[in-house]
Design an enzyme around this catalytic site. Structure first.
Site, short mmCIF file in Angstrom:
data_model
loop_
_atom_site.label_atom_id
_atom_site.label_comp_id
_atom_site.label_asym_id
_atom_site.label_seq_id
_atom_site.Cartn_x
_atom_site.Cartn_y
_atom_site.Cartn_z
N PHE A 19 0.81 -1.23 0.00
CA PHE A 19 0.00 0.00 0.00
C PHE A 19 0.84 1.27 0.00
O PHE A 19 0.34 2.37 0.30
CB PHE A 19 -0.97 0.03 1.20
N THR A 23 3.08 0.10 -7.10
CA THR A 23 2.44 -0.19 -8.40
C THR A 23 1.97 1.09 -9.07
O THR A 23 2.12 1.26 -10.29
CB THR A 23 1.28 -1.19 -8.22
N GLU A 90 5.70 -6.71 -8.66
CA GLU A 90 5.86 -7.84 -7.73
C GLU A 90 7.15 -8.62 -8.00
O GLU A 90 7.16 -9.86 -7.98
CB GLU A 90 4.66 -8.80 -7.84
N1 LIG Z 1 -2.80 2.83 4.78
C1 LIG Z 1 -2.60 3.24 3.51
N2 LIG Z 1 -1.57 4.08 3.23
C2 LIG Z 1 -1.37 4.53 1.96
N3 LIG Z 1 -2.13 4.17 0.89
C3 LIG Z 1 -3.14 3.32 1.13
C4 LIG Z 1 -3.41 2.81 2.43
N4 LIG Z 1 -4.48 1.98 2.35
C5 LIG Z 1 -4.85 1.94 1.06
N5 LIG Z 1 -4.06 2.76 0.31
C6 LIG Z 1 -4.23 2.95 -1.15
O1 LIG Z 1 -3.23 2.17 -1.79
C7 LIG Z 1 -2.69 2.93 -2.86
C8 LIG Z 1 -1.33 2.38 -3.26
O2 LIG Z 1 -1.61 1.20 -4.02
P1 LIG Z 1 -0.42 0.46 -4.78
O3 LIG Z 1 0.31 1.41 -5.65
O4 LIG Z 1 -1.01 -0.77 -5.40
O5 LIG Z 1 0.52 0.06 -3.55
P2 LIG Z 1 1.66 -1.09 -3.48
O6 LIG Z 1 1.95 -1.52 -4.90
O7 LIG Z 1 2.84 -0.39 -2.85
O8 LIG Z 1 1.10 -2.18 -2.62
C9 LIG Z 1 -2.67 4.33 -2.27
O9 LIG Z 1 -2.56 5.33 -3.29
C10 LIG Z 1 -4.04 4.39 -1.61
O10 LIG Z 1 -5.03 4.67 -2.59
C1 LIG Z 2 4.47 -8.79 3.22
C2 LIG Z 2 4.21 -9.96 2.30
C3 LIG Z 2 3.41 -9.84 1.18
N1 LIG Z 2 3.21 -10.91 0.37
C4 LIG Z 2 2.37 -10.78 -0.84
C5 LIG Z 2 1.06 -10.09 -0.63
C6 LIG Z 2 0.79 -9.48 -1.98
O1 LIG Z 2 0.21 -10.44 -2.83
C7 LIG Z 2 2.20 -9.10 -2.47
C8 LIG Z 2 2.56 -7.65 -2.25
O2 LIG Z 2 1.68 -6.85 -2.94
P1 LIG Z 2 1.79 -5.25 -3.02
O3 LIG Z 2 1.74 -4.94 -4.46
O4 LIG Z 2 3.07 -4.82 -2.37
O5 LIG Z 2 0.57 -4.75 -2.31
O6 LIG Z 2 3.11 -9.95 -1.76
C9 LIG Z 2 3.79 -12.14 0.62
O7 LIG Z 2 3.60 -13.13 -0.15
N2 LIG Z 2 4.58 -12.27 1.71
C10 LIG Z 2 4.83 -11.24 2.58
O8 LIG Z 2 5.59 -11.43 3.57
#
Ligand SMILES: Nc1ncnc2c1ncn2[C@@H]1O[C@H](COP(=O)(O)OP(=O)(O)O)[C@@H](O)[C@H]1O
Ligand SMILES: Cc1cn([C@H]2C[C@H](O)[C@@H](COP(=O)(O)O)O2)c(=O)[nH]c1=O
Ligand SMILES: [Zn+2]
Length: 199
Positions: A19, A23, A90
């Site tokens: 989050f 991405t 990922e």
């Molecule tokens: N606690 C949080 N802090 C920041 N963003 C969050 C949170 N919960 C949900 N989001 C949403 O997640 C989005 C980021 O999504 P994404 O780019 O897919 O993150 P990542 O790939 O790092 O998991 C943020 O722009 C926001 O809309």
């Molecule tokens: C911390 C953690 C995450 N994962 C998995 C969970 C999600 O499918 C991805 C990360 O997705 P995002 O784009 O960063 O939101 O990884 C995991 O398999 N193991 C872990 O410890």
């Protein structure tokens, strides 16, 4: 912003907790490359089917076409002759072999943008992200917001009971937390905030 090199390839790493916007940033950079009339291909691990079987999708539902693959070396077979930019989401799921693949693509003259987790749910470095960061030209660390205290979050708290390192999931399985609020084992999730300004 950096003055990107000319006539050579390079590696960009976008890392951080879940989050944190990894991405979204990958999609932003891909969109800008397309505006720049560059040829782009995006890849993701096939196991990442949370939101879509083939597209790369952010938690905020931004989407870009991508090719799901099982192993990083498939990128070589799927690469079009005129591709200039490769995006990988990922990237942590591809394991150690992805480093050599990404190195070869950059040495071949491509711009390679890799997005992935730098820590697992226990707060341990998530290989091969440390190795990728070491050999890259540019590293961007993104931060989420801790759902417990509101501080910047660099950890992914697992809220489902599994001790496996790889558990694919999203908001139902993980939540972002800061160093202070994170615990290195699965725990109860935090109740969602009541005030909703976004529907
Ligand atoms: N606690 C949080 N802090 C920041 N963003 C969050 C949170 N919960 C949900 N989001 C949403 O997640 C989005 C980021 O999504 P994404 O780019 O897919 O993150 P990542 O790939 O790092 O998991 C943020 O722009 C926001 O809309
Ligand atoms: C911390 C953690 C995450 N994962 C998995 C969970 C999600 O499918 C991805 C990360 O997705 P995002 O784009 O960063 O939101 O990884 C995991 O398999 N193991 C872990 O410890
Ligand atoms: Zn916190």
């Amino acid at each position: 912003m950096h003055q990107f090199p000319k006539d050579i390839g390079w590696i960009e790493v976008i890392c951080g907790s879940m989050f944190s916007g990894k991405t979204e940033e990958l999609i932003r950079r891909v969109q800008r490359a397309l505006y720049g009339k560059q040829k782009v291909q995006v890849f993701k691990p096939r196991i990442d089917n949370r939101y879509d079987d083939t597209a790369v999708v952010s938690h905020s539902q931004l989407k870009v076409t991508s090719t799901p693959i099982d192993r990083a070396e498939e990128i070589f077979y799927r690469l079009a002759a005129d591709t200039q930019v490769v995006g990988i989401d990922e990237v942590q799921f591809f394991g150690a072999e992805v480093v050599a693949v990404v190195q070869a693509l950059a040495t071949k003259g491509l711009r390679v943008i890799c997005a992935g987790l730098d820590q697992d749910y226990q707060g341990r470095p998530f290989e091969p992200m440390p190795q990728l960061m070491a050999v890259s030209e540019y590293v961007t660390k993104e931060l989420a917001i801790c759902v417990v205290c509101g501080n910047p979050a660099n950890r992914s708290q697992r809220i489902v009971s599994s001790g496996e390192r790889v558990v694919v999931g999203a908001a139902g399985a993980y939540e972002p937390r800061c160093r202070k609020c994170h615990v290195p084992e699965p725990t109860e999730g935090t109740p969602p905030q009541t005030l909703k300004l976004f529907d």
